[in-house]
Enzyme design. Structure first.
Site, PDB file in Angstrom:
ATOM      1  CB  SER A  89      49.289 -55.056  -1.165  1.00 27.89           C
ATOM      2  OG  SER A  89      49.420 -53.653  -1.068  1.00 27.89           O
ATOM      3  CE1 TYR A 123      44.094 -54.387  -2.470  1.00 29.98           C
ATOM      4  CE2 TYR A 123      45.773 -53.080  -1.375  1.00 29.98           C
ATOM      5  CZ  TYR A 123      45.392 -53.917  -2.405  1.00 29.98           C
ATOM      6  OH  TYR A 123      46.300 -54.289  -3.374  1.00 29.98           O
TER       7      TYR A 123
HETATM    8  P1  NAD Z   1      43.672 -55.184 -11.925  1.00 30.46           P
HETATM    9  O1  NAD Z   1      42.429 -54.572 -11.344  1.00 30.46           O
HETATM   10  O2  NAD Z   1      44.321 -54.520 -13.093  1.00 30.46           O
HETATM   11  O3  NAD Z   1      43.420 -56.718 -12.293  1.00 30.46           O
HETATM   12  C1  NAD Z   1      42.803 -57.594 -11.373  1.00 30.46           C
HETATM   13  C2  NAD Z   1      42.188 -58.756 -12.145  1.00 30.46           C
HETATM   14  O4  NAD Z   1      41.521 -59.611 -11.190  1.00 30.46           O
HETATM   15  C3  NAD Z   1      41.139 -58.317 -13.181  1.00 30.46           C
HETATM   16  O5  NAD Z   1      41.403 -58.918 -14.431  1.00 30.46           O
HETATM   17  C4  NAD Z   1      39.832 -58.797 -12.566  1.00 30.46           C
HETATM   18  O6  NAD Z   1      38.853 -59.170 -13.543  1.00 30.46           O
HETATM   19  C5  NAD Z   1      40.292 -59.999 -11.772  1.00 30.46           C
HETATM   20  N1  NAD Z   1      39.328 -60.387 -10.732  1.00 30.46           N
HETATM   21  C6  NAD Z   1      38.649 -59.567  -9.897  1.00 30.46           C
HETATM   22  N2  NAD Z   1      37.806 -60.284  -9.144  1.00 30.46           N
HETATM   23  C7  NAD Z   1      37.948 -61.587  -9.509  1.00 30.46           C
HETATM   24  C8  NAD Z   1      37.336 -62.803  -9.088  1.00 30.46           C
HETATM   25  N3  NAD Z   1      36.376 -62.828  -8.149  1.00 30.46           N
HETATM   26  N4  NAD Z   1      37.734 -63.955  -9.675  1.00 30.46           N
HETATM   27  C9  NAD Z   1      38.679 -63.946 -10.648  1.00 30.46           C
HETATM   28  N5  NAD Z   1      39.286 -62.827 -11.088  1.00 30.46           N
HETATM   29  C10 NAD Z   1      38.918 -61.658 -10.523  1.00 30.46           C
HETATM   30  O7  NAD Z   1      44.694 -55.281 -10.681  1.00 30.46           O
HETATM   31  P2  NAD Z   1      46.300 -55.306 -10.648  1.00 30.46           P
HETATM   32  O8  NAD Z   1      46.771 -53.951 -10.298  1.00 30.46           O
HETATM   33  O9  NAD Z   1      46.855 -56.003 -11.807  1.00 30.46           O
HETATM   34  O10 NAD Z   1      46.480 -56.156  -9.312  1.00 30.46           O
HETATM   35  C11 NAD Z   1      46.833 -57.526  -9.322  1.00 30.46           C
HETATM   36  C12 NAD Z   1      47.144 -57.911  -7.879  1.00 30.46           C
HETATM   37  O11 NAD Z   1      48.199 -57.094  -7.389  1.00 30.46           O
HETATM   38  C13 NAD Z   1      45.961 -57.709  -6.930  1.00 30.46           C
HETATM   39  O12 NAD Z   1      45.930 -58.780  -5.992  1.00 30.46           O
HETATM   40  C14 NAD Z   1      46.293 -56.412  -6.244  1.00 30.46           C
HETATM   41  O13 NAD Z   1      45.694 -56.300  -4.971  1.00 30.46           O
HETATM   42  C15 NAD Z   1      47.792 -56.503  -6.163  1.00 30.46           C
HETATM   43  N6  NAD Z   1      48.467 -55.221  -6.002  1.00 30.46           N
HETATM   44  C16 NAD Z   1      48.354 -54.235  -6.946  1.00 30.46           C
HETATM   45  C17 NAD Z   1      49.022 -53.030  -6.755  1.00 30.46           C
HETATM   46  C18 NAD Z   1      48.958 -51.903  -7.755  1.00 30.46           C
HETATM   47  O14 NAD Z   1      49.481 -50.826  -7.468  1.00 30.46           O
HETATM   48  N7  NAD Z   1      48.413 -52.084  -8.934  1.00 30.46           N
HETATM   49  C19 NAD Z   1      49.797 -52.830  -5.601  1.00 30.46           C
HETATM   50  C20 NAD Z   1      49.881 -53.861  -4.666  1.00 30.46           C
HETATM   51  C21 NAD Z   1      49.227 -55.045  -4.873  1.00 30.46           C
END
Ligand code: NAD
Length: 255
Positions: free
Chosen positions: A137, A149
């Site tokens: 991120s 985070y």
């Molecule tokens: P999201 O919350 O929509 O999806 C995350 C998924 O991870 C979910 O399906 C959840 O069930 C799964 N998960 C959670 N804990 C788990 C575990 N212990 N084992 C297996 N699966 C697990 O999140 P997203 O926005 O799609 O984010 C995906 C990645 O991108 C993450 O690593 C997040 O930190 C990163 N990210 C997101 C953003 C944003 O703005 N959305 C920005 C920067 C980074």
């Protein structure tokens, strides 16, 4: 047995599901893994003519990783890509971040990718090499108010560089992707936070999941064959120019 096999964690929803759909459309055989049910996404992929399987995986459990990799070896015979996408965010200030939250965020965001790389690397080596994409991120590139985070995403950046050196000899590349704000359920409930953050994004909007998917596909593919230990920021210019974008916009009376 498929030509190109990729495992995507956190693939039941959000960006992980998007990566899985796009990679399947691009001809990858996709292994979707999540604590949540990936079956609906797998059904969509199959209906569109792609190849995919759903597996339950808690990324914080090394035993579950070992079992899943054994299954992939038996079902596919090879693994060429790993997308460590599963992640959680707890937007708590420093003094409000309790022990349990700290441990939980570290477990999913740092322990998970570490166990994943450890478990998958031998199968990738046996396949002649591969590519690991760690979803960090921009909170892993700048100071971010939520200590759990931010620290976890900085740690994932370090893990990426450590693994890149260690696994280069096996033909395994390891790179990190640093999304800014992307429209997914992870941002849900953030109230005015997102609206205010957009004022610091030169592109003037949050990102679309597919704009991250394109970078993940690039890092998995041959076009990035000489890249390892690298980090790619996908944030509409927030990290590089956010501060002065906001200052100039305010001076010009735009906010
Ligand atoms: P999201 O919350 O929509 O999806 C995350 C998924 O991870 C979910 O399906 C959840 O069930 C799964 N998960 C959670 N804990 C788990 C575990 N212990 N084992 C297996 N699966 C697990 O999140 P997203 O926005 O799609 O984010 C995906 C990645 O991108 C993450 O690593 C997040 O930190 C990163 N990210 C997101 C953003 C944003 O703005 N959305 C920005 C920067 C980074």
């Amino acid at each position: 047995m498929s030509d190109r096999v990729v495992l995507v964690t956190g693939a039941a929803g959000g960006m992980g599901a998007g990566h899985a759909r796009a990679l399947a459309a691009d001809g990858w055989s996709v292994v979707l893994a999540d604590v949540a049910d990936c079956a609906p996404v797998v059904a969509e992929i199959r209906a569109a003519g792609g190849t995919a399987r759903a597996h339950r995986l808690d990324v914080t459990e090394p035993g579950e990783w070992a079992a899943l990799v054994a299954t992939v070896r038996a079902e596919h015979g090879a693994l060429h890509g790993l997308v460590n996408n599963a992640g959680i965010s707890r937007r708590l200030r420093f003094l409000d971040t309790g022990h349990d939250v700290w441990r939980q965020v570290m477990a999913v965001n740092v322990d998970g990718p570490f166990y994943g790389i450890q478990a998958c690397a031998p199968l990738m080596r046996d396949a002649g090499g591969g590519s690991v994409v760690n979803i960090s991120s921009i909170a892993g590139q700048i100071g971010y108010f939520s200590p759990s985070y931010s620290t976890s995403k900085w740690a994932l950046r370090g893990l990426t560089k450590s693994a890149a050196g260690e696994l280069a000899g096996w033909g395994i590349r390891v790179n990190s992707v640093h999304p800014g704000l992307v429209e997914t359920p992870l941002l849900a409930g953030s109230d005015g936070f997102v609206d205010s953050a957009v004022a610091s994004i030169p592109f003037g909007r949050v990102g679309r999941p597919e704009e991250v998917t394109g970078v993940v596909a690039f890092l998995l593919g041959e076009a990035s064959s000489y890249m390892t230990g690298a980090e790619l920021t996908v944030d509409g210019g927030l990290v590089s120019n956010g501060t002065y974008h906001r200052i100039l916009t305010e001076m010009e009376g735009g906010l």
